[in-house]
Write a protein that holds these residues in place. Structure first.
Motif, PDB file in Angstrom:
ATOM      1  N   THR A  66       6.388   8.166  -8.039  1.00 39.37           N
ATOM      2  CA  THR A  66       6.055   6.535  -7.099  1.00 39.37           C
ATOM      3  C   THR A  66       6.734   7.145  -5.597  1.00 39.37           C
ATOM      4  N   ILE A  67       5.840   6.611  -4.844  1.00 35.83           N
ATOM      5  CA  ILE A  67       4.826   7.045  -3.829  1.00 35.83           C
ATOM      6  C   ILE A  67       6.470   6.537  -2.186  1.00 35.83           C
ATOM      7  N   GLU A  68       7.216   6.980  -2.742  1.00 35.21           N
ATOM      8  CA  GLU A  68       7.998   6.719  -0.887  1.00 35.21           C
ATOM      9  C   GLU A  68       7.388   7.031   0.548  1.00 35.21           C
ATOM     10  N   ASN A  69       6.839   7.728   0.876  1.00 38.37           N
ATOM     11  CA  ASN A  69       6.197   7.713   2.050  1.00 38.37           C
ATOM     12  C   ASN A  69       5.501   8.739   1.888  1.00 38.37           C
ATOM     13  N   ILE A  70       4.460   7.782   2.431  1.00 42.04           N
ATOM     14  CA  ILE A  70       3.052   8.390   3.231  1.00 42.04           C
ATOM     15  C   ILE A  70       2.692   8.334   4.654  1.00 42.04           C
ATOM     16  N   GLY A  71       1.929  10.522   4.328  1.00 42.02           N
ATOM     17  CA  GLY A  71       1.956  10.875   6.184  1.00 42.02           C
ATOM     18  C   GLY A  71       0.635  10.431   6.268  1.00 42.02           C
ATOM     19  N   LYS A  72      -0.026  11.203   7.192  1.00 44.38           N
ATOM     20  CA  LYS A  72      -1.424  11.230   7.027  1.00 44.38           C
ATOM     21  C   LYS A  72      -2.060  12.146   6.306  1.00 44.38           C
ATOM     22  N   HIS A  73      -1.541  13.456   5.819  1.00 44.38           N
ATOM     23  CA  HIS A  73      -2.675  14.596   4.696  1.00 44.38           C
ATOM     24  C   HIS A  73      -1.513  14.630   3.922  1.00 44.38           C
TER      25      HIS A  73
END
Length: 100
Positions: A63-70
């Motif tokens: 599960t995605i917890e945090n999304i950065g640029k890359h």
């Protein structure tokens, strides 16, 4: 003799036109295909949100917890988060499943 010269000239012109078309049209078509694929990938990455469940190319589900640029932080188990490159995501799961 004159007929053979005209046939050779016509054939040479035709081959020249085909070579030019091959060298110009084919790269343009290939570039459009690559650009379309890149646009589709960008749409997919932009559609990712916190809480979405994804499958990585390696088969890991999380599960995605945090999304950065890359990179994204992906929760794969209780108290276990990994940082992965966005391009490592194979797909987004439509149905929420339990990752325990």
């Amino acid at each position: 003799m004159k007929t053979m010269n005209w046939i050779n000239i016509t054939l040479a012109i035709l081959v020249g036109i085909l070579v030019i078309l091959y060298l110009i049209i084919l790269p343009i078509a290939k570039h459009r295909s690559i650009r379309k694929s890149q646009e589709d990938m960008d749409k997919f990455f932009n559609s990712l949100n916190k809480g979405d469940q994804v499958v990585l190319l390696s088969g890991v589900v999380g599960t995605i917890e945090n999304i950065g640029k890359h990179y994204i932080n992906l929760k794969v188990a209780e108290n276990s988060t990994i940082k992965v490159d966005k391009h490592g995501i194979a797909s987004k799961l439509k149905n929420k499943t339990n990752t325990k």
